[in-house]
Design an enzyme around this catalytic site. Sequence first.
Site, PDB file in Angstrom:
ATOM      1  N   GLU A 138       0.847  -1.195   0.030  1.00 48.73           N
ATOM      2  CA  GLU A 138       0.073  -0.097  -0.088  1.00 48.73           C
ATOM      3  C   GLU A 138       0.734   1.162  -0.035  1.00 48.73           C
ATOM      4  O   GLU A 138       0.684   2.069   0.785  1.00 48.73           O
ATOM      5  CB  GLU A 138      -1.024  -0.066   1.085  1.00 48.73           C
TER       6      GLU A 138
ATOM      7  N   GLU B 188      -6.211 -10.826  -0.895  1.00 51.07           N
ATOM      8  CA  GLU B 188      -6.948 -10.509   0.267  1.00 51.07           C
ATOM      9  C   GLU B 188      -8.471 -10.511   0.091  1.00 51.07           C
ATOM     10  O   GLU B 188      -9.237  -9.506   0.215  1.00 51.07           O
ATOM     11  CB  GLU B 188      -6.640  -9.094   0.868  1.00 51.07           C
TER      12      GLU B 188
END
Length: 331
Positions: A134, A241
């Site tokens: 991220e 995810e």
Amino acid sequence: MNEQLASLMDTYRDHFSIGAAISTRTMDVYSDLILKQFDSLTAENEMKFAELQPEPSHYDFSKADTIMGFARENGKKVRGHTLVWHNQTTNWVFADAEGELVTREELLERMQSHIETVVGRYRGQIYAWDVVNEAIEDHSETFLRQSKWLQIIGPDFIDKAFEYAHLADPDALLFYNDYNETNPTKRKKIIRLVRELQDRGVPIHGIGLQAHWNIYGPSLAEIEEALQDYASLGLPLHITELDLSVFRFEDRCTDVKEPSLAMLEAQTEAYDGIFQLFRAYRAHIDNVTFWGVADDYTWLDDFPVRGRKNWPFLFDEQHKPKESFFRVVDF
């Protein structure tokens, strides 16, 4: 559990591996499902910086080792998650004895020492790592997310993380991992980052697409467009995810106590379409990992709305297969 129930990992063995995120608690709660349904495991939190190295000279591998032992005993592959992230990294990493920010050189040394220790401990046992997590800014034209890693080291903190990880385990596959990966603006920035890393010869081997989606979106067309764009980079893709919230992200309702029939039907249709796409892109997708196992526990409980339950998986709160499961395995 019905012994005749289909197995996700067996059904998709010729397509891609099927994974689940687990913890030291849920690996016991879900042991039957894990053993039958999944051939790849990811530690939900136990391998993050703050968990493994809470203090400068202290590592705690107890929970991570427990998960590794469980995986080894049951013949499961392990994805490592995650080495460098702006979140769940303790403040000491960025500060000196007086509480001031450390120098670039000191932070690089701490990063390298952590990666060498962690990746080195599991060398040959973890087949893929989410090396940097991220690092892309979401909403603006800004390229990289503001973080202490970026502030102190500079943009090449990403290069260095991959280089250190590759030195620690030359055989591990190294991934850049991010969310909102189907958003056109962010997608372009992720692709730019990966292409620049490739052009500089940084050892990046794949792209992790988190896929925290919901039953309202992204659309199948948006997902396919994203898969096409990422596949053009020539690197393996992992869906790292996956979950399908029954709420829009901006929905702040608190009065839903169980999923409605309409929610479950929409979820079934969404999972069906998504896995059709994944199968169509099997030449590019090597792994699909759910960010959990069954609906009784999910990180989406209380997020983004405190006190609200969510039901994002293929198995319900009693660990029974939902209709979405049967649609995913029946093709």
